[in-house]
Scaffold this motif. Structure first.
Motif, mmCIF file in Angstrom:
data_model
loop_
_atom_site.group_PDB
_atom_site.id
_atom_site.type_symbol
_atom_site.label_atom_id
_atom_site.label_comp_id
_atom_site.label_asym_id
_atom_site.label_seq_id
_atom_site.Cartn_x
_atom_site.Cartn_y
_atom_site.Cartn_z
ATOM 1 N N ILE A 253 68.504 -60.779 -9.476
ATOM 2 C CA ILE A 253 67.057 -60.980 -9.577
ATOM 3 C C ILE A 253 66.416 -60.400 -8.325
ATOM 4 O O ILE A 253 66.835 -60.702 -7.206
ATOM 5 C CB ILE A 253 66.723 -62.473 -9.709
ATOM 6 C CG1 ILE A 253 67.405 -63.065 -10.938
ATOM 7 C CG2 ILE A 253 65.224 -62.692 -9.773
ATOM 8 C CD1 ILE A 253 67.294 -64.579 -11.035
ATOM 9 N N ASN A 254 65.402 -59.560 -8.493
ATOM 10 C CA ASN A 254 64.827 -58.923 -7.311
ATOM 11 C C ASN A 254 63.314 -58.817 -7.418
ATOM 12 O O ASN A 254 62.741 -58.847 -8.516
ATOM 13 C CB ASN A 254 65.454 -57.546 -7.078
ATOM 14 C CG ASN A 254 65.230 -56.607 -8.251
ATOM 15 O OD1 ASN A 254 64.148 -56.053 -8.416
ATOM 16 N ND2 ASN A 254 66.259 -56.453 -9.083
ATOM 17 N N GLN A 255 62.691 -58.714 -6.249
ATOM 18 C CA GLN A 255 61.258 -58.472 -6.112
ATOM 19 C C GLN A 255 61.082 -57.377 -5.061
ATOM 20 O O GLN A 255 61.760 -57.382 -4.029
ATOM 21 C CB GLN A 255 60.516 -59.735 -5.659
ATOM 22 C CG GLN A 255 60.467 -60.862 -6.669
ATOM 23 C CD GLN A 255 59.362 -60.678 -7.683
ATOM 24 O OE1 GLN A 255 58.394 -59.966 -7.433
ATOM 25 N NE2 GLN A 255 59.500 -61.305 -8.836
ATOM 26 N N THR A 256 60.167 -56.441 -5.314
ATOM 27 C CA THR A 256 59.912 -55.349 -4.381
ATOM 28 C C THR A 256 58.422 -55.288 -4.073
ATOM 29 O O THR A 256 57.593 -55.279 -4.997
ATOM 30 C CB THR A 256 60.380 -53.998 -4.965
ATOM 31 O OG1 THR A 256 61.764 -54.091 -5.298
ATOM 32 C CG2 THR A 256 60.191 -52.887 -3.942
ATOM 33 N N PHE A 257 58.080 -55.261 -2.774
ATOM 34 C CA PHE A 257 56.695 -55.228 -2.335
ATOM 35 C C PHE A 257 56.480 -54.091 -1.338
ATOM 36 O O PHE A 257 57.401 -53.703 -0.610
ATOM 37 C CB PHE A 257 56.295 -56.534 -1.638
ATOM 38 C CG PHE A 257 56.161 -57.720 -2.548
ATOM 39 C CD1 PHE A 257 54.949 -58.012 -3.145
ATOM 40 C CD2 PHE A 257 57.241 -58.546 -2.799
ATOM 41 C CE1 PHE A 257 54.826 -59.107 -3.981
ATOM 42 C CE2 PHE A 257 57.127 -59.636 -3.627
ATOM 43 C CZ PHE A 257 55.922 -59.923 -4.224
ATOM 44 N N SER A 258 55.263 -53.586 -1.297
ATOM 45 C CA SER A 258 54.799 -52.729 -0.208
ATOM 46 C C SER A 258 53.553 -53.374 0.383
ATOM 47 O O SER A 258 52.791 -54.045 -0.318
ATOM 48 C CB SER A 258 54.474 -51.319 -0.699
ATOM 49 O OG SER A 258 55.639 -50.623 -1.070
ATOM 50 N N SER A 259 53.344 -53.158 1.695
ATOM 51 C CA SER A 259 52.160 -53.715 2.351
ATOM 52 C C SER A 259 51.485 -52.650 3.200
ATOM 53 O O SER A 259 52.145 -51.748 3.736
ATOM 54 C CB SER A 259 52.523 -54.921 3.224
ATOM 55 O OG SER A 259 53.254 -54.516 4.363
ATOM 56 N N LEU A 260 50.182 -52.753 3.336
ATOM 57 C CA LEU A 260 49.393 -51.894 4.217
ATOM 58 C C LEU A 260 48.463 -52.784 5.029
ATOM 59 O O LEU A 260 47.667 -53.538 4.464
ATOM 60 C CB LEU A 260 48.581 -50.874 3.420
ATOM 61 C CG LEU A 260 47.619 -49.994 4.235
ATOM 62 C CD1 LEU A 260 48.405 -49.091 5.198
ATOM 63 C CD2 LEU A 260 46.725 -49.167 3.332
ATOM 64 N N THR A 261 48.588 -52.720 6.352
ATOM 65 C CA THR A 261 47.736 -53.486 7.266
ATOM 66 C C THR A 261 46.867 -52.521 8.056
ATOM 67 O O THR A 261 47.363 -51.545 8.627
ATOM 68 C CB THR A 261 48.582 -54.319 8.242
ATOM 69 O OG1 THR A 261 49.443 -55.186 7.511
ATOM 70 C CG2 THR A 261 47.689 -55.148 9.160
ATOM 71 N N VAL A 262 45.552 -52.783 8.102
ATOM 72 C CA VAL A 262 44.610 -51.924 8.804
ATOM 73 C C VAL A 262 43.713 -52.799 9.664
ATOM 74 O O VAL A 262 43.211 -53.832 9.192
ATOM 75 C CB VAL A 262 43.753 -51.094 7.817
ATOM 76 C CG1 VAL A 262 42.742 -50.248 8.571
ATOM 77 C CG2 VAL A 262 44.642 -50.208 6.952
#
Length: 382
Positions: free
Chosen positions: A300-309
């Motif tokens: 079971i997996n979850q994949t995320f990307s994040s962008l902080t500005v």
């Protein structure tokens, strides 16, 4: 747990008479904040509350370049949740926040008591969030501490070694979903090494998890407790932009089909400050979480990307954190407007997220950030 807190508190009061000397320092400071928010759910939900966080810091220089210092702080807060006009939940509590004493030299420190222990290179999606619940959306970066003994030694080449023993922490920490057996100690350590243009580190932690804290007796078919081991690897390099990687592998042997024995977390990140106006800071991370019955299975997996500005505008600052869930194709959006005025700091948060919140589901208070809403916070530091 109660006896541990009592013993540490008594140790503080026993140490106070030893510090009544001319070269001792006493610093009292604190933080007061109030907040109110609305979630435009159906029905509309609202939240309001206040927090008082006083801190007493004590220090004294001893012989042979040895220094003693300590910190005593308490977290007291009131929090109310409303659904429509009905008060459906409220909470009020006063609890120790930090309660530690430390002996240190230029290269060594030994700290005992209720303290914050965190490390790693990632900033928003942190595989090595083993002992804290720091939420990157929280501008105050508040988190409960852990009771334990931490020793650190700093070598001349900037390498450093950590060793810790934790005891009496019966609540979940970091990414944990199962609490620790209260009377069993937790052991671990970390070695951090300098490398060209950066540093790398390896970490390890062992504990005994307690299934009885989350399952009914009928759901446990064998031993209620089981060993759990974590190994962490991380590194960070400055090659123009900053780049980092962080990995955590957890192996356990629960006697339950609800909890797979292998958990893997991985983050790869990059940040850079662009020379635009006052300086535009941007950081991005790619994160993958998986749990499986076998170490090499995806499970079971979850994949995320994040962008902080973040961008400063005089005494003001505007920031944003955006997440994308590659697994269910959903977006999470946070905007933070900040204004500084002497000892006061004001925040305005705007958020637009899915109704079912899957990021930081191990951190309390996330239900308020589900869906769409707005929150205001005022903070006074003295």
């Amino acid at each position: 747990m109660r006896n541990l807190k009592l013993n540490i508190s008594l140790l503080f009061f026993l140490m106070l008479p030893l510090l009544k000397a001319q070269d001792s320092t006493f610093i009292f400071k604190g933080q007061i904040d109030g907040y109110a928010g609305i979630n435009f759910a159906n029905p509309i939900q609202s939240q309001t509350g206040a927090r008082f966080l006083p801190t007493l810091s004590i220090g004294k220089n001893l012989k042979n370049n040895l220094k003693f210092d300590s910190e005593l702080s308490f977290d007291s807060y009131l929090d109310y949740h409303f659904t429509g006009s009905n008060n459906d939940e409220s909470d009020a509590k006063i609890k120790p926040y930090r309660l530690w004493i430390r002996l240190s030299t230029e290269r060594f420190e030994l700290r005992a008591g209720l303290q914050k222990i965190n490390f790693g290179s990632a900033s928003t999606l942190r595989p090595l969030m083993w002992f804290d619940h720091i939420d990157p959306r929280d501008p105050l970066q508040l988190t409960d501490g852990v009771y334990g003994l931490l020793g650190r030694y700093y070598f001349q080449n900037n390498a450093n070694a950590w060793l810790w023993v934790l005891w009496g922490n019966d609540k979940t920490k970091g990414w944990e979903t199962i609490p620790t057996v209260r009377k069993d100690p937790e052991l671990g350590g970390r070695m951090q090494f300098p490398v060209p243009k950066g540093e790398v580190a390896v970490s390890y932690h062992h504990r005994t998890a307690d299934l009885a804290g989350v399952l009914n007796p009928s759901e446990i078919h064998g031993a209620a407790s089981y060993p759990e081991d974590k190994i962490g690897l991380d590194g960070k390099w400055d090659i123009g932009p900053g780049v980092w990687a962080e990995y955590s592998l957890t192996h356990s042997k629960p006697d339950s089909a609800y909890f797979p024995p292998w958990t893997k977390l991985f983050t790869l990140g990059i940040d850079y400050t662009f020379g635009l106006g006052n300086g535009l800071y941007a950081a991005s991370e790619f994160f993958r979480y998986s749990s499986a019955g076998e170490i090499f299975n995806s499970g079971i997996n979850q994949t995320f990307s994040s962008l902080t500005v973040n961008y400063p505008i005089g005494i003001n600052k505007i920031g944003s954190i955006i997440y994308y869930n590659w697994t269910d194709k959903s977006w999470y959006r946070f905007i933070n407007l900040q204004r500084q005025s002497d000892n006061w700091t004001y925040y305005l948060f705007l958020f637009w997220n899915p109704e079912k919140f899957t990021i930081y589901n191990n951190i309390s208070g996330n239900n308020m950030f589900s869906g769409t809403g707005i929150q205001f916070m005022a903070v006074f530091n003295f």
